[in-house]
Design a protein around this motif. Structure first.
Motif, PDB file in Angstrom:
ATOM      1  N   PHE A 205      -4.633  -1.174 -42.248  1.00  0.00           N
ATOM      2  CA  PHE A 205      -4.425  -2.195 -41.217  1.00  0.00           C
ATOM      3  C   PHE A 205      -3.797  -3.451 -41.813  1.00  0.00           C
ATOM      4  N   LEU A 206      -4.226  -3.831 -43.008  1.00  0.00           N
ATOM      5  CA  LEU A 206      -3.704  -5.052 -43.634  1.00  0.00           C
ATOM      6  C   LEU A 206      -2.216  -4.939 -43.968  1.00  0.00           C
ATOM      7  N   LEU A 207      -1.686  -3.720 -44.050  1.00  0.00           N
ATOM      8  CA  LEU A 207      -0.244  -3.568 -44.278  1.00  0.00           C
ATOM      9  C   LEU A 207       0.564  -4.120 -43.103  1.00  0.00           C
ATOM     10  N   ALA A 208      -0.035  -4.089 -41.917  1.00  0.00           N
ATOM     11  CA  ALA A 208       0.640  -4.637 -40.735  1.00  0.00           C
ATOM     12  C   ALA A 208       0.156  -6.034 -40.393  1.00  0.00           C
ATOM     13  N   ALA A 209      -0.971  -6.464 -40.951  1.00  0.00           N
ATOM     14  CA  ALA A 209      -1.622  -7.702 -40.514  1.00  0.00           C
ATOM     15  C   ALA A 209      -0.985  -8.959 -41.074  1.00  0.00           C
ATOM     16  N   ASP A 210      -0.021  -8.825 -42.002  1.00  0.00           N
ATOM     17  CA  ASP A 210       0.618 -10.050 -42.474  1.00  0.00           C
ATOM     18  C   ASP A 210       1.772 -10.458 -41.550  1.00  0.00           C
ATOM     19  N   THR A 211       1.828  -9.847 -40.371  1.00  0.00           N
ATOM     20  CA  THR A 211       2.697 -10.312 -39.294  1.00  0.00           C
ATOM     21  C   THR A 211       1.825 -10.531 -38.056  1.00  0.00           C
ATOM     22  N   PRO A 212       2.153 -11.506 -37.218  1.00  0.00           N
ATOM     23  CA  PRO A 212       1.311 -11.767 -36.030  1.00  0.00           C
ATOM     24  C   PRO A 212       1.154 -10.544 -35.143  1.00  0.00           C
ATOM     25  N   ALA A 213       2.202  -9.751 -34.982  1.00  0.00           N
ATOM     26  CA  ALA A 213       2.128  -8.581 -34.108  1.00  0.00           C
ATOM     27  C   ALA A 213       1.153  -7.541 -34.640  1.00  0.00           C
ATOM     28  N   GLY A 214       0.974  -7.521 -35.947  1.00  0.00           N
ATOM     29  CA  GLY A 214       0.096  -6.511 -36.540  1.00  0.00           C
ATOM     30  C   GLY A 214      -1.348  -6.648 -36.114  1.00  0.00           C
ATOM     31  N   TRP A 215      -1.772  -7.868 -35.795  1.00  0.00           N
ATOM     32  CA  TRP A 215      -3.165  -8.089 -35.407  1.00  0.00           C
ATOM     33  C   TRP A 215      -3.492  -7.473 -34.051  1.00  0.00           C
ATOM     34  N   ALA A 216      -2.478  -7.087 -33.301  1.00  0.00           N
ATOM     35  CA  ALA A 216      -2.723  -6.438 -32.011  1.00  0.00           C
ATOM     36  C   ALA A 216      -3.392  -5.073 -32.186  1.00  0.00           C
ATOM     37  N   PHE A 217      -3.368  -4.547 -33.421  1.00  0.00           N
ATOM     38  CA  PHE A 217      -3.873  -3.197 -33.656  1.00  0.00           C
ATOM     39  C   PHE A 217      -5.185  -3.195 -34.451  1.00  0.00           C
ATOM     40  N   VAL A 218      -5.907  -4.304 -34.418  1.00  0.00           N
ATOM     41  CA  VAL A 218      -7.154  -4.406 -35.170  1.00  0.00           C
ATOM     42  C   VAL A 218      -8.224  -3.454 -34.641  1.00  0.00           C
ATOM     43  N   LEU A 219      -8.134  -3.062 -33.381  1.00  0.00           N
ATOM     44  CA  LEU A 219      -9.141  -2.153 -32.829  1.00  0.00           C
ATOM     45  C   LEU A 219      -9.077  -0.761 -33.453  1.00  0.00           C
ATOM     46  N   SER A 220      -7.966  -0.425 -34.087  1.00  0.00           N
ATOM     47  CA  SER A 220      -7.869   0.899 -34.724  1.00  0.00           C
ATOM     48  C   SER A 220      -8.858   1.039 -35.880  1.00  0.00           C
ATOM     49  N   PRO A 221      -8.870   0.144 -36.873  1.00  0.00           N
ATOM     50  CA  PRO A 221      -9.892   0.269 -37.914  1.00  0.00           C
ATOM     51  C   PRO A 221     -11.298  -0.014 -37.411  1.00  0.00           C
ATOM     52  N   VAL A 222     -11.422  -0.852 -36.372  1.00  0.00           N
ATOM     53  CA  VAL A 222     -12.747  -1.087 -35.780  1.00  0.00           C
ATOM     54  C   VAL A 222     -13.304   0.221 -35.226  1.00  0.00           C
ATOM     55  N   LEU A 223     -12.476   0.959 -34.497  1.00  0.00           N
ATOM     56  CA  LEU A 223     -12.930   2.235 -33.938  1.00  0.00           C
ATOM     57  C   LEU A 223     -13.277   3.223 -35.034  1.00  0.00           C
ATOM     58  N   MET A 224     -12.433   3.326 -36.050  1.00  0.00           N
ATOM     59  CA  MET A 224     -12.713   4.269 -37.136  1.00  0.00           C
ATOM     60  C   MET A 224     -14.032   3.923 -37.828  1.00  0.00           C
ATOM     61  N   THR A 225     -14.266   2.650 -38.087  1.00  0.00           N
ATOM     62  CA  THR A 225     -15.510   2.232 -38.729  1.00  0.00           C
ATOM     63  C   THR A 225     -16.709   2.526 -37.844  1.00  0.00           C
ATOM     64  N   TRP A 226     -16.571   2.289 -36.544  1.00  0.00           N
ATOM     65  CA  TRP A 226     -17.671   2.568 -35.626  1.00  0.00           C
ATOM     66  C   TRP A 226     -17.988   4.062 -35.601  1.00  0.00           C
ATOM     67  N   LEU A 227     -16.977   4.897 -35.564  1.00  0.00           N
ATOM     68  CA  LEU A 227     -17.206   6.343 -35.563  1.00  0.00           C
ATOM     69  C   LEU A 227     -17.934   6.782 -36.831  1.00  0.00           C
ATOM     70  N   LEU A 228     -17.543   6.223 -37.968  1.00  0.00           N
ATOM     71  CA  LEU A 228     -18.155   6.617 -39.234  1.00  0.00           C
ATOM     72  C   LEU A 228     -19.595   6.140 -39.343  1.00  0.00           C
ATOM     73  N   ALA A 229     -19.850   4.887 -38.956  1.00  0.00           N
ATOM     74  CA  ALA A 229     -21.165   4.279 -39.185  1.00  0.00           C
ATOM     75  C   ALA A 229     -22.137   4.468 -38.029  1.00  0.00           C
ATOM     76  N   PHE A 230     -21.609   4.585 -36.804  1.00  0.00           N
ATOM     77  CA  PHE A 230     -22.502   4.610 -35.646  1.00  0.00           C
ATOM     78  C   PHE A 230     -22.227   5.756 -34.670  1.00  0.00           C
ATOM     79  N   GLY A 231     -21.113   6.450 -34.834  1.00  0.00           N
ATOM     80  CA  GLY A 231     -20.731   7.488 -33.891  1.00  0.00           C
ATOM     81  C   GLY A 231     -21.000   8.886 -34.402  1.00  0.00           C
ATOM     82  N   SER A 232     -19.933   9.644 -34.634  1.00  0.00           N
ATOM     83  CA  SER A 232     -20.070  11.056 -35.003  1.00  0.00           C
ATOM     84  C   SER A 232     -20.251  11.285 -36.502  1.00  0.00           C
ATOM     85  N   GLY A 233     -20.242  10.229 -37.307  1.00  0.00           N
ATOM     86  CA  GLY A 233     -20.362  10.397 -38.754  1.00  0.00           C
ATOM     87  C   GLY A 233     -21.787  10.283 -39.258  1.00  0.00           C
TER      88      GLY A 233
END
Length: 279
Positions: A205-233
């Motif tokens: 995610f940080l590869l895209a986050a050094d541009t303002p538009a990249g922050w629009a996709f922060v929910l992608s790592p949030v979802l992955m982390t949630w799945l691993l820690a609280f969802g199906s993982g």
């Protein structure tokens, strides 16, 4: 970022993810085992990154495009190879066996598997890959956040690869049959591979986050982390381990559940509730 070209890249990425998972579905139906979808998981991410690399030519910075693609491919191919090696010759994964037992046998179960396993994972691959695809269309060369993301990705890959290797060696020793793995990285966290996976995707995610538009996709790592820690993982695995492994409660009491921390010296072990007197 060229919005039109990026939109086309997103559409092609969705088609690529779907194609990989539908291929895995066909193999699962033919073999009668759906655990192969876990092998397809890493392959689908790799295929999506490669499609983004090809389509972003002329739109994104060459170095950033190549960096994002290589990091995803190294992670995805290693994960798929590890899961394939671990699962070879094994019966159906208990997770999928339980899930599919909810549907009647026959065509209904096949359609249920398609919806609940393969199409869902294709959608997840596409959504989680959004920061990678965005990074491939950024016209500027990598800056500080992208370098930090690469370092975080490396930390994550270390925890995944080393944790998997340590567990494989532990399980290969017959003397450890039925015992809890509590050595190496597993002494500091109950799930070094899940923690590593989360680090990998926050790094990407940080590869895209050094541009303002990249922050629009922060929910992608949030979802992955949630799945691993609280969802199906983590929750599903720990329920199974708690039912099958003596000593799991003591291990869980002294060991961090996700983020690596020093083992607790005086853990509070769970105690059984007092017996109720018979009437």
């Amino acid at each position: 970022m060229n919005v039109t070209a990026f939109a086309l890249g997103l559409a092609v990425a969705a088609a690529v993810a779907l194609a990989v998972l539908l291929t895995a579905f066909a193999v699962g139906v033919r073999t009668g085992r759906h655990r192969g979808v876990d092998v397809a998981w890493g392959l689908a991410f790799t295929a999506v990154a490669l499609s983004g690399y090809a389509l972003s030519d002329g739109y994104g910075d060459t170095g950033r495009r190549l960096l994002a693609t290589v990091l995803v491919a190294v992670w995805g191919l290693r994960l798929s190879a590890h899961i394939w090696w671990r699962a070879r010759g094994e019966p159906e994964d208990p997770r999928y066996a339980r899930m599919l037992s909810r549907a009647p046998a026959g065509p209904s179960r096949t359609r249920y598997a398609l919806r609940k396993v393969y199409l869902l994972q294709a959608a997840l691959v596409w959504f989680v890959s959004l920061p990678v695809l965005a990074a491939q269309y950024v016209p500027d060369p990598p800056a500080a956040l992208a370098r930090a993301g690469t370092a975080l990705w490396a930390v994550g890959l270390f925890f995944e690869a080393v944790g998997d290797r340590q567990l494989a060696r532990f399980k290969a020793d017959p003397a450890n049959r039925g015992r809890i793995m509590d050595r190496g990285l597993w002494r500091w966290t109950r799930h070094p591979n899940y923690f590593g996976d989360a680090c990998v995707w926050w790094g990407l995610f940080l590869l895209a986050a050094d541009t303002p538009a990249g922050w629009a996709f922060v929910l992608s790592p949030v979802l992955m982390t949630w799945l691993l820690a609280f969802g199906s993982g983590k929750p599903m695995l720990e329920r199974r381990m708690g039912a099958q492994r003596p000593g799991w409660a003591e291990y869980a009491a002294r060991t961090s559940g996700f983020v690596p921390l020093p083992p607790r010296r005086h853990p509070k072990t769970p105690t059984a509730p007092p017996a109720r007197p018979h009437p």
